[in-house]
Enzyme design. Structure first.
Site, mmCIF file in Angstrom:
data_model
loop_
_atom_site.group_PDB
_atom_site.id
_atom_site.type_symbol
_atom_site.label_atom_id
_atom_site.label_comp_id
_atom_site.label_asym_id
_atom_site.label_seq_id
_atom_site.Cartn_x
_atom_site.Cartn_y
_atom_site.Cartn_z
ATOM 1 N N GLU A 1 102.391 8.974 84.697
ATOM 2 C CA GLU A 1 103.811 8.787 84.371
ATOM 3 C C GLU A 1 104.601 8.652 85.652
ATOM 4 O O GLU A 1 104.436 9.433 86.584
ATOM 5 C CB GLU A 1 104.402 9.996 83.615
ATOM 6 C CG GLU A 1 104.012 10.080 82.178
ATOM 7 C CD GLU A 1 104.658 11.266 81.448
ATOM 8 O OE1 GLU A 1 105.775 11.687 81.833
ATOM 9 O OE2 GLU A 1 104.026 11.764 80.512
ATOM 10 N N GLU B 1 101.154 17.900 81.184
ATOM 11 C CA GLU B 1 102.128 18.725 81.909
ATOM 12 C C GLU B 1 102.144 20.189 81.487
ATOM 13 O O GLU B 1 103.139 20.666 80.903
ATOM 14 C CB GLU B 1 103.529 18.115 81.778
ATOM 15 C CG GLU B 1 103.613 16.693 82.310
ATOM 16 C CD GLU B 1 105.036 16.192 82.470
ATOM 17 O OE1 GLU B 1 105.961 16.809 81.911
ATOM 18 O OE2 GLU B 1 105.221 15.189 83.175
HETATM 19 C C1 FCB Z 1 107.730 14.093 81.341
HETATM 20 C C2 FCB Z 1 107.149 14.086 79.946
HETATM 21 C C3 FCB Z 1 107.517 12.888 79.130
HETATM 22 C C4 FCB Z 1 108.930 12.434 79.394
HETATM 23 C C5 FCB Z 1 109.187 12.285 80.878
HETATM 24 C C6 FCB Z 1 110.549 11.782 81.246
HETATM 25 O O1 FCB Z 1 107.926 15.402 81.748
HETATM 26 O O2 FCB Z 1 105.747 14.148 80.008
HETATM 27 O O3 FCB Z 1 107.282 13.199 77.787
HETATM 28 O O4 FCB Z 1 109.821 13.299 78.803
HETATM 29 O O5 FCB Z 1 108.968 13.513 81.514
#
Ligand code: FCB
Length: 441
Positions: free
Chosen positions: A351, A166
């Site tokens: 994610e 990210e």
């Molecule tokens: C993302 C991050 C992870 C976690 C999630 C909820 O932005 O990569 O570490 O905090 O959000």
């Protein structure tokens, strides 16, 4: 869950994700201070000034955590290797830190899980933060050295390596909005960090390729910018928001260019000679990781300086983070990425998940909201595959309740509940629902 494993192509991976600082317990094993330790120790930054010193104590309990992954029938584990654990002062290797990741790698493999490593999930050594962190081009070279050291130790056993997690959070959220470490609100620092984090990706790719590593890529977060209404102002504001959060990174990495509407704001603040870095930044990758959580409704804010965009809360159901639940956004990104940026390149949902105020009652956690959330998002990925996106896997965020950055331990994203007093793990109902859905028939 409204799907079965057999709804997906053979070899499609189901897994869960974590990150080092959020779970390990950074006070153990000779890890150095990170910028998150000092950010958290500064009043007002993090709920109750909580930090990752103990976190889930995964450092000592990783066997139990990996057993739970295996027992769920997962095929892969996405984790990060902390730079500050491996090089506590930003330059000297810490043998204990390297041994920990060596042991962890073998423990992942012993359970038949594929290791998906992330090299930078925000564990910047404080010694490098002192030198300006990501605003300083030298941090890119230091990162390259870290990539060499950790890859020499465990690279032979990784299934997949992501350079950075990210970059928008690393740069914009942390240097413009001030919500994450180092907590700056400065456009010059932001422009530099926005470029240097992309260059760090390029530098890591160069080092990994020099070692003959395969399956290398990056994990980007995609933020769905929906225009608030059908005015031209909202359309332009949403386009700019999309350019800052999404296109700045994916366009640089896949095409070697930055969106002009973002350069309009950043150009005076960019590091000299940035154009010469674009070739290294856009070298070929083997996969793109997609992190997706929510959408934002965007309109313009004519009274604010550039970028002059405003986010207006919407009316969809919300998670514990107050994030709107919008599975269609995941479908939109997966199909758009394959259409406009990566073609057939493998995509992984690296994610996706939700926080909820989960409670253990009679030894169990009942979280139907999460089961529905996961099911709806996995079905969105399935639709994207049917419409041509080459999606190869889905990682739930997160395996465990953990340190949710500025929200401390308050927001629970795990499929496994963690009692932060006793550190007891309790798989939630959603864990069992996913396990049943992905069971081999
Ligand atoms: C993302 C991050 C992870 C976690 C999630 C909820 O932005 O990569 O570490 O905090 O959000």
């Amino acid at each position: 869950m409204q799907f079965r494993r057999s709804d997906f192509p053979e070899g499609f991976l189901f897994g869960a994700a974590t990150a080092a600082y959020q779970i390990e317990g950074h006070k153990f094993g000779g890890a150095g201070s990170t910028h998150w330790d000092t950010f958290a120790a500064t009043p007002g930054n993090v709920i109750r000034a909580e930090d990752g010193a103990l976190a889930c104590d995964h450092y000592h309990r990783f066997g139990e955590d990996l057993d739970l992954l295996q027992e769920a029938g997962m095929g892969a584990y996405r984790f990060s290797t902390s730079w500050a654990r491996v090089m506590p002062d930003g330059k000297t290797p810490n043998p204990k830190g390297l041994d920990f990741y060596d042991m962890l790698t073998d423990a992942i493999l012993e359970r038949g899980l594929k290791p998906f490593q992330t090299l930078y999930h925000w564990e910047l050594p404080s010694a490098l933060a002192d030198q300006g962190g990501w605003t300083n081009r030298d941090t890119v070279h230091r990162f390259g050295e870290f990539v060499d050291v950790i890859t020499n130790k465990i690279g032979d056993r990784m299934d997949s390596i992501a350079t950075v997690n990210e970059p928008w959070c690393v740069a914009f959220l942390s240097h413009f909005l001030g919500h994450h470490a180092p907590g700056l609100r400065d456009i010059r620092a932001t422009a530099r960090a926005m470029h240097h984090i992309n260059l760090a990706h390029g530098e890591a790719m160069t080092r990994l390729r020099d070692k003959g590593m395969k399956n290398c890529g990056i994990v980007l977060n995609f933020d769905h910018a929906t225009p608030l209404d059908d005015t031209q102002e909202s359309a332009a504001a949403a386009n700019l928001q999309d350019a800052i959060s999404n296109r700045w990174f994916v366009e640089a990495i896949t095409k070697g260019t930055y969106p002009t509407e973002v350069l309009a704001g950043f150009a005076p603040h960019m590091p000299d000679g940035w154009q010469d870095d674009m070739e290294q930044i856009s070298q070929p990758i083997d996969f793109l990781g997609v992190n997706y959580y929510t959408r934002h409704r965007i309109t313009s804010d004519p009274d604010a300086p550039w970028p002059g965009v405003r986010d207006v809360p919407g009316d969809l159901p919300l998670t514990q983070m107050d994030w709107e639940i919008y599975p269609q956004g995941l479908y939109d990104f997966l199909t758009r990425l394959s259409r406009e940026y990566v073609g057939d390149l493998p995509l992984y949902v690296t994610e996706n998940g939700m926080a909820w105020d989960d409670k253990v009652e009679n030894g169990a956690v009942f979280d139907p909201e999460r089961t529905k959330f996961v099911s709806d998002h996995i079905l969105a990925a399935k639709r994207a595959i049917a419409d041509g996106a080459n999606v190869k896997g889905f990682f739930y965020w997160s395996l465990l309740d953990n340190y949710e950055w500025a929200f401390g331990y308050e927001k629970r994203f795990g499929m496994i509940h963690v009692d932060f007093d006793t550190l007891k793990r309790t798989p939630k109902a959603s864990y069992y629902a996913l396990k049943a859905a992905i069971a081999r028939e």
